[in-house]
Design an enzyme around this catalytic site. Structure first.
Site, PDB file in Angstrom:
ATOM      1  N   ARG A  63       3.767 -10.646  10.015  1.00 34.37           N
ATOM      2  CA  ARG A  63       2.490 -10.260   9.396  1.00 34.37           C
ATOM      3  C   ARG A  63       1.418 -11.310   9.680  1.00 34.37           C
ATOM      4  O   ARG A  63       1.676 -12.511   9.705  1.00 34.37           O
ATOM      5  CB  ARG A  63       2.640 -10.139   7.878  1.00 34.37           C
TER       6      ARG A  63
ATOM      7  N   ARG B  82       0.333 -16.340   6.341  1.00 31.35           N
ATOM      8  CA  ARG B  82       0.465 -16.846   4.975  1.00 31.35           C
ATOM      9  C   ARG B  82       1.517 -17.952   4.895  1.00 31.35           C
ATOM     10  O   ARG B  82       2.565 -17.867   5.516  1.00 31.35           O
ATOM     11  CB  ARG B  82       0.837 -15.681   4.033  1.00 31.35           C
TER      12      ARG B  82
HETATM   13  P1  AP5 Z   1       2.240  -5.541   3.332  1.00 29.07           P
HETATM   14  O1  AP5 Z   1       1.505  -4.279   3.090  1.00 29.07           O
HETATM   15  O2  AP5 Z   1       1.455  -6.799   3.499  1.00 29.07           O
HETATM   16  O3  AP5 Z   1       3.392  -5.719   2.221  1.00 29.07           O
HETATM   17  P2  AP5 Z   1       3.318  -6.186   0.695  1.00 29.07           P
HETATM   18  O4  AP5 Z   1       4.253  -5.312  -0.069  1.00 29.07           O
HETATM   19  O5  AP5 Z   1       1.894  -6.255   0.239  1.00 29.07           O
HETATM   20  O6  AP5 Z   1       3.969  -7.611   0.833  1.00 29.07           O
HETATM   21  P3  AP5 Z   1       3.574  -9.000   0.174  1.00 29.07           P
HETATM   22  O7  AP5 Z   1       4.310 -10.040   0.934  1.00 29.07           O
HETATM   23  O8  AP5 Z   1       2.099  -9.131   0.032  1.00 29.07           O
HETATM   24  O9  AP5 Z   1       4.230  -8.838  -1.227  1.00 29.07           O
HETATM   25  P4  AP5 Z   1       4.592  -9.967  -2.195  1.00 29.07           P
HETATM   26  O10 AP5 Z   1       4.887  -9.191  -3.419  1.00 29.07           O
HETATM   27  O11 AP5 Z   1       5.672 -10.844  -1.731  1.00 29.07           O
HETATM   28  O12 AP5 Z   1       3.312 -10.909  -2.198  1.00 29.07           O
HETATM   29  P5  AP5 Z   1       2.091 -11.088  -3.189  1.00 29.07           P
HETATM   30  O13 AP5 Z   1       0.922 -11.430  -2.400  1.00 29.07           O
HETATM   31  O14 AP5 Z   1       2.033  -9.973  -4.149  1.00 29.07           O
HETATM   32  O15 AP5 Z   1       3.153  -5.305   4.633  1.00 29.07           O
HETATM   33  C1  AP5 Z   1       3.968  -6.343   5.150  1.00 29.07           C
HETATM   34  C2  AP5 Z   1       4.019  -6.255   6.691  1.00 29.07           C
HETATM   35  O16 AP5 Z   1       4.702  -5.065   7.068  1.00 29.07           O
HETATM   36  C3  AP5 Z   1       2.637  -6.171   7.366  1.00 29.07           C
HETATM   37  O17 AP5 Z   1       2.678  -6.865   8.582  1.00 29.07           O
HETATM   38  C4  AP5 Z   1       2.429  -4.672   7.594  1.00 29.07           C
HETATM   39  O18 AP5 Z   1       1.596  -4.426   8.714  1.00 29.07           O
HETATM   40  C5  AP5 Z   1       3.865  -4.196   7.837  1.00 29.07           C
HETATM   41  N1  AP5 Z   1       4.104  -2.843   7.355  1.00 29.07           N
HETATM   42  C6  AP5 Z   1       3.629  -2.258   6.225  1.00 29.07           C
HETATM   43  N2  AP5 Z   1       4.095  -1.013   6.079  1.00 29.07           N
HETATM   44  C7  AP5 Z   1       4.920  -0.802   7.154  1.00 29.07           C
HETATM   45  C8  AP5 Z   1       5.722   0.303   7.567  1.00 29.07           C
HETATM   46  N3  AP5 Z   1       5.774   1.438   6.873  1.00 29.07           N
HETATM   47  N4  AP5 Z   1       6.444   0.154   8.712  1.00 29.07           N
HETATM   48  C9  AP5 Z   1       6.409  -0.991   9.428  1.00 29.07           C
HETATM   49  N5  AP5 Z   1       5.664  -2.080   9.099  1.00 29.07           N
HETATM   50  C10 AP5 Z   1       4.927  -1.969   7.960  1.00 29.07           C
HETATM   51  O19 AP5 Z   1       2.544 -12.379  -4.011  1.00 29.07           O
HETATM   52  C11 AP5 Z   1       2.667 -13.637  -3.383  1.00 29.07           C
HETATM   53  C12 AP5 Z   1       3.100 -14.697  -4.395  1.00 29.07           C
HETATM   54  O20 AP5 Z   1       2.111 -14.820  -5.424  1.00 29.07           O
HETATM   55  C13 AP5 Z   1       4.401 -14.409  -5.173  1.00 29.07           C
HETATM   56  O21 AP5 Z   1       5.531 -14.831  -4.435  1.00 29.07           O
HETATM   57  C14 AP5 Z   1       4.185 -15.228  -6.445  1.00 29.07           C
HETATM   58  O22 AP5 Z   1       4.416 -16.588  -6.200  1.00 29.07           O
HETATM   59  C15 AP5 Z   1       2.706 -15.041  -6.700  1.00 29.07           C
HETATM   60  N6  AP5 Z   1       2.424 -13.868  -7.558  1.00 29.07           N
HETATM   61  C16 AP5 Z   1       1.735 -12.741  -7.185  1.00 29.07           C
HETATM   62  N7  AP5 Z   1       1.657 -11.864  -8.205  1.00 29.07           N
HETATM   63  C17 AP5 Z   1       2.296 -12.460  -9.255  1.00 29.07           C
HETATM   64  C18 AP5 Z   1       2.563 -12.054 -10.583  1.00 29.07           C
HETATM   65  N8  AP5 Z   1       2.181 -10.853 -11.031  1.00 29.07           N
HETATM   66  N9  AP5 Z   1       3.266 -12.893 -11.367  1.00 29.07           N
HETATM   67  C19 AP5 Z   1       3.664 -14.092 -10.931  1.00 29.07           C
HETATM   68  N10 AP5 Z   1       3.444 -14.550  -9.683  1.00 29.07           N
HETATM   69  C20 AP5 Z   1       2.760 -13.747  -8.857  1.00 29.07           C
HETATM   70 MG    MG Z   2       0.604  -7.792  -0.437  1.00 28.84          MG
END
Ligand code: AP5
Ligand code: MG
Length: 212
Positions: A125, A158
């Site tokens: 990604r 990231r």
């Molecule tokens: P993408 O759409 O970016 O996936 P995503 O589900 O958004 O993945 P994230 O890594 O953003 O989720 P996350 O929950 O780990 O991170 P977040 O930022 O929320 O797609 C991923 C890749 O796959 C891309 O390259 C895309 O092009 C590809 N793709 C998509 N669909 C596809 C398909 N169908 N087929 C093939 N390829 C595909 O959180 C990050 C950090 O923040 C956490 O670890 C935590 O430390 C903190 N945090 C965030 N929210 C909270 C909370 N509520 N409470 C506590 N800590 C929090």
């Molecule tokens: Mg995301």
């Protein structure tokens, strides 16, 4: 009838951000707690410095900090929201019910993908540092290397998208998700969609579900 709120549930890399960008075109507002936390880190505030260590290890930020940040960045008068990355603990699910929205008027949509696929999605990604557009070096590369097609911003890898942190993020997800599923299952609002095919197919399923 007003549009249902959408709570997007799914493992890291399951496509929450990718689907949210499409759902926005149906007239939804999008809020991603991950994006909000990264924006705080980019500001290099005192809070940002604390968050940096937690996120780069793949651990969860404490519930109250995330809730405060979320509340400060939504305006429910603007219409229905897609909640991306929140709730992540059962406590957050209860906070959402009690302090933000009536989840009876929502769908909790689980993006179901086999965990084996996710590491490769994530390490490939790239995200736009300016507008958060999501790319993938394997299946959705930008037209020009390192540059966002949409806004010309610089694409970044990231800090938490390395194999070791991804493993921790997966373990955290698996450790927290079951009570969240039960919570929404009891309310009758949990829906599962197949998120292992292509993004358009998954979006088609969501669109049908929310009746748009
Ligand atoms: P993408 O759409 O970016 O996936 P995503 O589900 O958004 O993945 P994230 O890594 O953003 O989720 P996350 O929950 O780990 O991170 P977040 O930022 O929320 O797609 C991923 C890749 O796959 C891309 O390259 C895309 O092009 C590809 N793709 C998509 N669909 C596809 C398909 N169908 N087929 C093939 N390829 C595909 O959180 C990050 C950090 O923040 C956490 O670890 C935590 O430390 C903190 N945090 C965030 N929210 C909270 C909370 N509520 N409470 C506590 N800590 C929090
Ligand atoms: Mg995301």
């Amino acid at each position: 009838m007003s549009m249902p709120q959408i709570i997007l549930l799914g493992a890291p890399g399951s496509g929450k951000g990718t689907q949210a960008a499409r759902i926005v075109e149906l007239g939804y507002n999008h809020v991603s707690t991950g994006d909000l936390l990264r924006a705080e880190i980019a500001k290099d505030s005192k809070l940002g410095q604390k968050l940096k260590g937690i996120i780069s290890e793949g651990k969860l930020v404490d519930d109250q900090t995330v809730l405060d940040l979320l509340k400060a960045n939504i305006d429910l008068q603007k219409g229905a929201y897609i909640f991306d990355g929140f709730p992540r603990t059962i406590e957050q699910a209860k906070m959402l019910d009690e302090q933000i929205i009536q989840t009876e008027k929502a769908y909790a949509i689980y993006l179901d993908v086999s965990f084996d696929e996710l590491v490769s999605r994530i390490v490939n990604r790239r995200t736009c540092g300016k507008c958060n557009e999501i790319y993938n070096l394997v299946n959705k590369p930008p037209k020009t290397e390192g540059v966002c097609d949409r806004c010309g911003g610089e694409l970044v890898h990231r800090k938490d998208d390395n194999e070791k942190t991804v493993q921790n993020r997966m373990d955290v997800f698996k450790g927290q998700i079951e009570p969240i599923f039960s919570h929404y299952e009891k309310k009758g609002i949990l829906r599962r969609v197949d998120a292992s095919i292509n993004p358009d197919t998954t979006f088609g399923q969501i669109k049908e579900m929310v009746g748009r």
